[in-house]
Motif scaffolding. Sequence first.
Motif, PDB file in Angstrom:
ATOM      1  N   VAL A   1     -28.425  60.089 -93.942  1.00  7.75           N
ATOM      2  CA  VAL A   1     -27.637  59.063 -93.647  1.00  7.75           C
ATOM      3  C   VAL A   1     -27.345  58.409 -92.155  1.00  7.75           C
ATOM      4  CG1 VAL A   1     -25.145  58.267 -94.020  1.00  7.75           C
ATOM      5  CG2 VAL A   1     -26.374  59.404 -96.010  1.00  7.75           C
ATOM      6  N   PHE A   2     -27.303  59.708 -91.162  1.00  6.29           N
ATOM      7  CA  PHE A   2     -27.300  59.444 -90.120  1.00  6.29           C
ATOM      8  C   PHE A   2     -28.467  58.557 -89.228  1.00  6.29           C
ATOM      9  CE2 PHE A   2     -28.225  60.389 -85.636  1.00  6.29           C
ATOM     10  CZ  PHE A   2     -27.176  59.909 -84.897  1.00  6.29           C
ATOM     11  N   HIS A   3     -29.510  59.032 -89.961  1.00 10.72           N
ATOM     12  CA  HIS A   3     -30.787  58.417 -89.308  1.00 10.72           C
ATOM     13  C   HIS A   3     -30.895  56.734 -89.826  1.00 10.72           C
ATOM     14  CE1 HIS A   3     -32.318  62.242 -88.362  1.00 10.72           C
ATOM     15  NE2 HIS A   3     -32.884  61.668 -87.587  1.00 10.72           N
ATOM     16  N   ILE A   4     -30.589  56.518 -91.258  1.00  7.09           N
ATOM     17  CA  ILE A   4     -30.300  55.334 -91.792  1.00  7.09           C
ATOM     18  C   ILE A   4     -29.291  54.418 -91.110  1.00  7.09           C
ATOM     19  CG2 ILE A   4     -29.719  53.953 -93.888  1.00  7.09           C
ATOM     20  CD1 ILE A   4     -30.921  56.210 -95.609  1.00  7.09           C
ATOM     21  N   LEU A   5     -28.097  54.930 -90.525  1.00  9.40           N
ATOM     22  CA  LEU A   5     -27.104  54.256 -89.943  1.00  9.40           C
ATOM     23  C   LEU A   5     -27.645  53.637 -88.628  1.00  9.40           C
ATOM     24  CD1 LEU A   5     -23.737  56.224 -90.899  1.00  9.40           C
ATOM     25  CD2 LEU A   5     -24.414  53.774 -91.509  1.00  9.40           C
ATOM     26  N   VAL A   6     -28.473  54.681 -87.928  1.00 12.86           N
ATOM     27  CA  VAL A   6     -28.935  54.267 -86.520  1.00 12.86           C
ATOM     28  C   VAL A   6     -30.199  53.275 -86.762  1.00 12.86           C
ATOM     29  CG1 VAL A   6     -30.573  54.987 -84.684  1.00 12.86           C
ATOM     30  CG2 VAL A   6     -28.711  56.674 -85.471  1.00 12.86           C
ATOM     31  N   ILE A   7     -30.838  53.141 -87.976  1.00  9.68           N
ATOM     32  CA  ILE A   7     -31.756  51.991 -88.211  1.00  9.68           C
ATOM     33  C   ILE A   7     -30.899  50.808 -88.345  1.00  9.68           C
ATOM     34  CG2 ILE A   7     -33.557  51.084 -89.588  1.00  9.68           C
ATOM     35  CD1 ILE A   7     -34.502  53.995 -89.823  1.00  9.68           C
ATOM     36  N   ASN A   8     -29.802  50.801 -89.304  1.00 16.34           N
ATOM     37  CA  ASN A   8     -29.114  49.699 -89.680  1.00 16.34           C
ATOM     38  C   ASN A   8     -28.426  49.072 -88.462  1.00 16.34           C
ATOM     39  OD1 ASN A   8     -29.709  49.906 -92.318  1.00 16.34           O
ATOM     40  ND2 ASN A   8     -28.194  50.741 -92.964  1.00 16.34           N
ATOM     41  N   ALA A   9     -27.900  49.909 -87.489  1.00 14.58           N
ATOM     42  CA  ALA A   9     -27.556  49.429 -86.243  1.00 14.58           C
ATOM     43  C   ALA A   9     -28.402  48.726 -85.537  1.00 14.58           C
ATOM     44  CB  ALA A   9     -26.777  50.716 -85.603  1.00 14.58           C
ATOM     45  N   PHE A  10     -29.379  49.236 -85.428  1.00  8.98           N
ATOM     46  CA  PHE A  10     -30.517  48.198 -84.679  1.00  8.98           C
ATOM     47  C   PHE A  10     -30.889  46.863 -85.218  1.00  8.98           C
ATOM     48  CE2 PHE A  10     -31.299  52.208 -82.476  1.00  8.98           C
ATOM     49  CZ  PHE A  10     -31.611  51.844 -80.896  1.00  8.98           C
ATOM     50  N   VAL A  11     -30.813  46.854 -86.667  1.00  5.33           N
ATOM     51  CA  VAL A  11     -31.262  45.661 -87.186  1.00  5.33           C
ATOM     52  C   VAL A  11     -29.964  44.631 -87.013  1.00  5.33           C
ATOM     53  CG1 VAL A  11     -31.289  44.918 -89.576  1.00  5.33           C
ATOM     54  CG2 VAL A  11     -32.910  46.650 -88.744  1.00  5.33           C
ATOM     55  N   LEU A  12     -28.857  45.596 -87.225  1.00  6.69           N
ATOM     56  CA  LEU A  12     -27.179  44.456 -87.051  1.00  6.69           C
ATOM     57  C   LEU A  12     -27.519  43.954 -85.822  1.00  6.69           C
ATOM     58  CD1 LEU A  12     -24.583  43.705 -88.260  1.00  6.69           C
ATOM     59  CD2 LEU A  12     -23.756  45.835 -87.177  1.00  6.69           C
ATOM     60  N   PHE A  13     -27.849  44.778 -84.563  1.00  6.94           N
ATOM     61  CA  PHE A  13     -27.541  44.256 -83.414  1.00  6.94           C
ATOM     62  C   PHE A  13     -28.802  43.055 -83.139  1.00  6.94           C
ATOM     63  CE2 PHE A  13     -25.623  48.149 -82.010  1.00  6.94           C
ATOM     64  CZ  PHE A  13     -24.409  47.528 -81.712  1.00  6.94           C
ATOM     65  N   ALA A  14     -29.899  43.257 -83.695  1.00  6.71           N
ATOM     66  CA  ALA A  14     -30.747  42.341 -83.595  1.00  6.71           C
ATOM     67  C   ALA A  14     -30.714  41.039 -84.445  1.00  6.71           C
ATOM     68  CB  ALA A  14     -32.252  42.642 -84.337  1.00  6.71           C
ATOM     69  N   LEU A  15     -30.144  41.230 -85.470  1.00 11.23           N
ATOM     70  CA  LEU A  15     -29.450  39.876 -86.238  1.00 11.23           C
ATOM     71  C   LEU A  15     -28.318  39.328 -85.458  1.00 11.23           C
ATOM     72  CD1 LEU A  15     -30.219  40.963 -89.789  1.00 11.23           C
ATOM     73  CD2 LEU A  15     -31.531  39.442 -88.429  1.00 11.23           C
ATOM     74  N   THR A  16     -27.516  40.102 -85.073  1.00  9.66           N
ATOM     75  CA  THR A  16     -26.068  39.404 -84.453  1.00  9.66           C
ATOM     76  C   THR A  16     -26.537  38.452 -83.276  1.00  9.66           C
ATOM     77  OG1 THR A  16     -25.024  41.306 -85.325  1.00  9.66           O
ATOM     78  CG2 THR A  16     -24.282  40.003 -83.584  1.00  9.66           C
ATOM     79  N   PHE A  17     -27.498  39.113 -82.211  1.00 10.51           N
ATOM     80  CA  PHE A  17     -27.624  38.495 -81.109  1.00 10.51           C
ATOM     81  C   PHE A  17     -28.624  37.238 -81.404  1.00 10.51           C
ATOM     82  CE2 PHE A  17     -26.388  42.692 -79.220  1.00 10.51           C
ATOM     83  CZ  PHE A  17     -25.314  42.291 -78.548  1.00 10.51           C
ATOM     84  N   GLY A  18     -29.482  37.565 -82.364  1.00 14.78           N
ATOM     85  CA  GLY A  18     -30.368  36.487 -82.735  1.00 14.78           C
ATOM     86  C   GLY A  18     -29.814  35.268 -83.153  1.00 14.78           C
TER      87      GLY A  18
END
Length: 186
Positions: free
Chosen positions: A157-174
């Motif tokens: 779950v920790f690994h999935i949350l790290v991946i989700n955080a990167f996707v969230l930041f990418a989509l937010t800043f985009g």
Amino acid sequence: RTPIFKYSTRLLFDFLIAVALSSVNLADHRRPLMAERRQGGDSTQLLFVGFALWAIGGCYSEYRQVGRSVDEWKHELQSFFSPEVGSMYRADVFNDLDLFFFHVVLVAVLVDEQTQLKVLLWSLAVVLSWVRLLRFLQLFSGFGPLILMLVEMCNDVFHILVINAFVLFALTFGTFTLFNSSGIAS
């Protein structure tokens, strides 16, 4: 094998610490003990000094388990960053949990003012104190595999949350860049 006296004593002491950490603010919900500490309550000061000494002793004990020489410390640092380098200390996830727990308790005790940070650290210390008791359930055949499975699931779950955080930041800043630059050329 762990001697039964050492095991029983540690189980009892860890349970008492979890109860003590949990009850520090539950003693009187209208006037928490942390507020009494600022007013100079002797019993509360003694309790917090006891927690601080216990956390310092716990940190010292955990650091001694990591290694006593510079080479052992280098090996542990390499094992943290490189999965192919094995670590005896980090092989048990509860060692990492203990080290983190003792630091959280120490910082929570040393933060003097009643702030959100102190409340957050104290809450985290209470949760970690009860999670530490799961170590003792590993010894029973009915619970041991379940605890190991729970640790692996938390790791996944920790690994999935790290991946989700990167996707969230990418989509937010985009999205921010897209809508922020809409007035450039009309």
